[in-house]
Design an enzyme around this catalytic site. Structure first.
Site, PDB file in Angstrom:
ATOM      1  N   ARG A  58      36.960  38.889  44.018  1.00 52.84           N
ATOM      2  CA  ARG A  58      35.611  39.184  43.531  1.00 52.84           C
ATOM      3  C   ARG A  58      34.622  39.335  44.674  1.00 52.84           C
ATOM      4  O   ARG A  58      33.822  40.269  44.696  1.00 52.84           O
ATOM      5  CB  ARG A  58      35.129  38.094  42.559  1.00 52.84           C
ATOM      6  CG  ARG A  58      35.882  38.112  41.248  1.00 52.84           C
ATOM      7  CD  ARG A  58      35.487  36.952  40.354  1.00 52.84           C
ATOM      8  NE  ARG A  58      35.818  35.688  41.006  1.00 52.84           N
ATOM      9  CZ  ARG A  58      35.059  34.598  40.981  1.00 52.84           C
ATOM     10  NH1 ARG A  58      33.918  34.587  40.316  1.00 52.84           N
ATOM     11  NH2 ARG A  58      35.441  33.499  41.596  1.00 52.84           N
TER      12      ARG A  58
ATOM     13  N   ASN B 266      36.105  36.762  36.715  1.00 51.84           N
ATOM     14  CA  ASN B 266      37.455  36.354  36.336  1.00 51.84           C
ATOM     15  C   ASN B 266      37.568  36.343  34.821  1.00 51.84           C
ATOM     16  O   ASN B 266      36.646  35.904  34.129  1.00 51.84           O
ATOM     17  CB  ASN B 266      37.766  34.946  36.863  1.00 51.84           C
ATOM     18  CG  ASN B 266      38.048  34.924  38.345  1.00 51.84           C
ATOM     19  OD1 ASN B 266      38.375  35.931  38.955  1.00 51.84           O
ATOM     20  ND2 ASN B 266      37.917  33.753  38.942  1.00 51.84           N
TER      21      ASN B 266
END
Length: 93
Positions: free
Chosen positions: A20, A38
């Site tokens: 990320r 997520n």
């Protein structure tokens, strides 16, 4: 340039490997806004918004990811965002 938006769901070893954060860095370098979060099933969902060529470049990079990632699948779909609906920055959650 066209405003363009893609939602991607990335599978493989993509959680716990800075995926990320690396996506955020790549997007910001390209002037792309959106998010990377997520998902409970182990995937990462990514929203990319910006100029078509910049969004497509970051979307192609999703297959690579950071060094410790092992991407097995990137499912993408173009999405339509209403005027003013695109995020102002790229965030991670």
């Amino acid at each position: 340039m066209d405003a363009h938006a893609i939602k991607a769901r990335v599978s493989g070893r993509v959680q716990g490997v800075w995926y990320r954060r690396s996506t955020q860095e790549r997007a910001r370098q390209s002037g792309v806004t959106g998010y990377a979060i997520n998902l409970a099933d182990g995937r990462v969902e990514v929203l990319l918004c910006g100029a078509r060529e910049d969004v497509e470049a970051v979307a192609a990079w999703l297959w690579q990811g950071p060094p410790n990632a092992e991407v097995t699948s990137v499912e993408t779909e173009e999405i339509a965002l209403a005027e003013g609906e695109a995020p102002d920055d790229f965030i991670t959650g």
